[in-house]
Design an enzyme around this catalytic site. Structure first.
Site, mmCIF file in Angstrom:
data_model
loop_
_atom_site.group_PDB
_atom_site.id
_atom_site.type_symbol
_atom_site.label_atom_id
_atom_site.label_comp_id
_atom_site.label_asym_id
_atom_site.label_seq_id
_atom_site.Cartn_x
_atom_site.Cartn_y
_atom_site.Cartn_z
ATOM 1 N N ASP A 1 -10.782 13.022 24.386
ATOM 2 C CA ASP A 1 -11.874 12.721 23.450
ATOM 3 C C ASP A 1 -13.217 12.746 24.168
ATOM 4 O O ASP A 1 -13.304 12.381 25.345
ATOM 5 C CB ASP A 1 -11.625 11.332 22.831
ATOM 6 N N HIS B 1 -16.286 21.650 23.809
ATOM 7 C CA HIS B 1 -14.904 22.142 23.808
ATOM 8 C C HIS B 1 -14.720 23.220 24.887
ATOM 9 O O HIS B 1 -13.718 23.232 25.599
ATOM 10 C CB HIS B 1 -14.559 22.733 22.433
ATOM 11 N N LEU C 1 6.771 20.570 35.698
ATOM 12 C CA LEU C 1 6.163 19.776 34.627
ATOM 13 C C LEU C 1 6.345 20.450 33.265
ATOM 14 O O LEU C 1 6.167 21.666 33.147
ATOM 15 C CB LEU C 1 4.667 19.627 34.917
#
Length: 245
Positions: A19, A36, A130
């Site tokens: 955020d 962004h 991962l």
């Protein structure tokens, strides 16, 4: 900071609410889309940081079902950025042995985004390091609602008895059924809420909030969050004395 962490107490699963992109951009006098575009480094740093620590699962809250109500220009820009990022980052995911997967409603994404996602997931499917889980066109209430519909249909079709409905059965109908619940949730930008993210799975997750805006988030911030996590006592409803006995 990384060297100071207890290697035996690294969370298996970390979830992140990314955020602050819009506020970061506005702070520089730019449009939200600028934020962004400048958040990719934070994503990359978080993935490599999690990999460095030996984290098994990393879930990034990338785009919520509610985000579709944002201005069309911003939504289009985010979707274009998604396609570009997937194209650019797949080689890095392969180099780092990262497997990409998705939770959310992929059918609501633009066709080109769907195709890039499927291609990236297929290319990385054999990686064993991962597991990177993108929560994309996702919300916790949407996920739980769908799981309830699935269970209700099985009851109606007499495939399932009502008495057989347990917490484990509900969890088995969620999109995250193949992953452990997160031990640590990180939210950037100083907001103190979980915003419809993994509502079922976060029941006993440790929450970590930082004022850092997402485009500025780096490995060191991840390590700070893990350090904070390692200083907490996880009791799961028990007393501290019971945990220590």
């Amino acid at each position: 900071m990384k060297e100071e962490l207890d290697k035996e107490r690294i969370p298996n699963h970390i979830a992140v609410i990314m955020d602050g992109n819009g506020r970061w951009a506005q702070g520089k006098g730019a449009k939200r889309v600028f934020g962004h575009r400048n958040a990719i480094t934070a994503v990359r740093e978080t993935i490599t940081g999690a990999n460095d620590l030996g984290v098994k699962y990393l879930t990034l809250y990338t785009f919520s079902t509610e985000n579709w109500s944002r201005p069309k220009f911003e939504v289009n820009a985010i979707m274009e950025l998604l396609v570009k990022t997937l194209t650019d980052q797949v080689p890095n995911l392969m180099k780092d042995n990262v497997k990409l997967t998705l939770i959310g409603d992929i059918n609501t994404l633009p066709k080109r985004g769907q195709a890039k996602l499927k291609e990236a997931m297929e290319v990385t499917s054999g990686n064993t390091g991962l597991t990177l889980i993108l929560a994309l066109s996702y919300s916790g209430r949407w996920e739980i609602t769908n799981s309830i519909k699935d269970i209700a249909k099985k009851v109606a079709d007499k495939e399932l008895d009502v008495e057989a409905i347990t917490e484990d059965l509900i969890a088995a109908h969620l999109l995250t059924k193949d992953y452990p619940d997160p031990e640590l949730l990180i939210r950037t930008s100083g907001e103190l809420r979980i915003s419809n993210f993994l509502l079922w799975q976060l029941a006993y997750t440790e929450l970590y909030f930082t004022e850092v805006l997402w485009p500025d988030f780096r490995k060191e911030h991840l390590f700070e969050a893990v350090s904070d996590y390692q200083n907490r006592e996880r009791r799961f409803g028990k007393t501290g004395a019971q945990i220590k006995s």
